[in-house]
Scaffold this motif. Structure first.
Motif, short mmCIF file in Angstrom:
data_model
loop_
_atom_site.label_atom_id
_atom_site.label_comp_id
_atom_site.label_asym_id
_atom_site.label_seq_id
_atom_site.Cartn_x
_atom_site.Cartn_y
_atom_site.Cartn_z
N VAL A 1 -9.69 10.33 12.89
CA VAL A 1 -8.17 10.12 12.69
C VAL A 1 -8.34 9.14 12.44
CG1 VAL A 1 -6.07 9.49 13.39
CG2 VAL A 1 -7.33 11.82 13.98
N ARG A 2 -7.93 8.43 11.22
CA ARG A 2 -7.81 7.09 10.68
C ARG A 2 -6.90 5.96 11.17
NH1 ARG A 2 -12.84 5.39 7.83
NH2 ARG A 2 -12.13 3.73 7.63
N GLU A 3 -5.66 6.81 10.76
CA GLU A 3 -4.47 6.24 11.22
C GLU A 3 -3.13 7.24 10.86
OE1 GLU A 3 -1.78 2.16 9.20
OE2 GLU A 3 -3.85 3.22 8.06
N VAL A 4 -2.61 6.38 11.68
CA VAL A 4 -1.33 8.10 11.74
C VAL A 4 0.16 5.99 11.76
CG1 VAL A 4 0.74 9.05 13.27
CG2 VAL A 4 -2.28 8.99 14.04
N ILE A 5 0.61 6.36 10.15
CA ILE A 5 1.45 5.95 10.03
C ILE A 5 2.87 6.72 10.10
CG2 ILE A 5 2.46 4.84 7.72
CD1 ILE A 5 0.54 4.63 6.83
N THR A 6 4.05 5.69 10.83
CA THR A 6 5.27 6.65 10.82
C THR A 6 6.57 5.73 9.76
OG1 THR A 6 5.34 6.69 13.59
CG2 THR A 6 7.85 6.85 12.05
N GLY A 7 7.27 6.82 9.60
CA GLY A 7 7.81 6.22 8.15
C GLY A 7 7.93 6.10 6.35
N GLN A 8 8.76 5.92 5.76
CA GLN A 8 8.26 6.23 4.33
C GLN A 8 7.37 5.85 3.73
OE1 GLN A 8 11.99 6.54 2.34
NE2 GLN A 8 10.89 7.19 0.32
N MET A 9 6.75 6.18 3.26
CA MET A 9 5.72 5.77 2.25
C MET A 9 6.25 5.63 0.21
SD MET A 9 2.00 6.68 4.22
CE MET A 9 1.42 5.36 3.09
N SER A 10 5.78 4.60 -0.14
CA SER A 10 5.46 4.90 -1.34
C SER A 10 4.62 5.12 -2.06
CB SER A 10 5.80 3.28 -2.23
OG SER A 10 4.29 3.11 -1.83
N GLU A 11 4.53 5.83 -3.12
CA GLU A 11 3.29 6.31 -4.03
C GLU A 11 2.24 5.38 -3.84
OE1 GLU A 11 1.69 6.99 -8.93
OE2 GLU A 11 4.06 7.78 -8.02
N ALA A 12 2.45 4.23 -4.21
CA ALA A 12 2.00 2.73 -4.22
C ALA A 12 0.83 2.23 -2.53
CB ALA A 12 1.94 1.16 -4.57
N GLN A 13 1.29 2.99 -1.86
CA GLN A 13 0.86 2.50 -0.30
C GLN A 13 0.08 3.71 -0.38
OE1 GLN A 13 5.00 2.20 1.46
NE2 GLN A 13 4.42 0.22 2.35
N LEU A 14 0.45 5.23 -0.55
CA LEU A 14 -0.39 5.79 -0.52
C LEU A 14 -1.71 6.75 -0.87
CD1 LEU A 14 -0.42 9.23 0.93
CD2 LEU A 14 0.72 9.92 -0.66
N ARG A 15 -1.43 5.74 -2.71
CA ARG A 15 -3.29 5.39 -3.28
C ARG A 15 -3.72 4.34 -2.19
NH1 ARG A 15 -3.25 7.67 -7.46
NH2 ARG A 15 -0.53 8.02 -8.98
N GLY A 16 -3.05 3.48 -1.70
CA GLY A 16 -3.96 2.79 -0.44
C GLY A 16 -4.18 2.75 0.05
N LYS A 17 -3.76 3.63 0.85
CA LYS A 17 -4.47 4.06 2.57
C LYS A 17 -5.72 4.78 2.47
CE LYS A 17 -2.25 1.63 5.43
NZ LYS A 17 -3.24 0.75 6.20
#
Length: 203
Positions: A178-194
């Motif tokens: 597990v690298r990260e757990v994110i709570t809340g809406q993600m944008s396309e740019a944020q998802l690509r970045g992660k």
């Protein structure tokens, strides 16, 4: 003489009232016994012929950042089992969503876009949390998502990853950690970045 007859009539009426009360008591007893037998019979029939609902998702262990993900088994919308182990060697984006969550709905088209861009380099799994399957199916069609979708009707997988809000997105690397757990809406740019940050996959 008249008083004697009056007493006799009164006594007879009292006996009649007592007899009537006894009959009512017997009738009530019979009804109670009959109802009890019926309830016991129905309960016996139910518990011997109806199987308890099966758990549609199982999680062993709890998630910790940098540690192996919990052993997960879920059912997809066709009833087929899905495990994280079957994607060993491939990074996974696990996204918890529900039809009652407006932020989930808002981000789903972006997840579909990034999923298509990633192709088979990243496995996207949508986890439908504590939802009506009919509404979930309808939402899946409306948003046009094509990546794999599973069900977590009792929230056991969500709890295993420490979910505290919706939507929740989990990034699991190719080694199953597990690298990260994110709570809340993600944008396309944020998802690509992660995905670039955690998986070194350019999408």
């Amino acid at each position: 003489m008249a008083r004697h007859q009056s007493k006799q009539v009164a006594a007879e009426r009292q006996e009649q009232r007592i007899a009537a009360a006894k009959r009512r008591g017997r009738n009530r007893l019979f009804l109670w016994v009959g109802a009890t037998v019926a309830v016991i019979g129905l309960a016996t029939l139910f518990f011997t012929t109806v199987e308890p609902p099966k758990q549609a998702a199982v999680a062993q262990g709890r998630a910790s950042i940098g540690e192996p993900a919990p052993a997960i088994t879920m059912a997809d919308f066709d009833g087929e089992d899905v495990t994280l182990a079957q994607f060993a060697g491939t990074p996974i984006v696990l996204n918890f969503w529900s039809s009652w969550c407006p932020f989930c709905i808002a981000e789903m088209p972006d997840f579909e876009t990034v999923s298509r861009a990633a192709g088979d380099r990243v496995e996207f799994i949508g986890v439908n949390l504590q939802d009506d399957q009919g509404l979930a199916n309808q939402l899946r069609e409306e948003t046009g998502i094509t990546y794999r979708v599973t069900r977590d009707p009792r929230g056991v997988v969500y709890d295993a990853f420490g979910g505290i809000g919706m939507p929740t997105t989990v990034f699991i690397d190719a080694d199953g950690r597990v690298r990260e757990v994110i709570t809340g809406q993600m944008s396309e740019a944020q998802l690509r970045g992660k995905i670039v940050e955690h998986f070194s996959v350019d999408v």
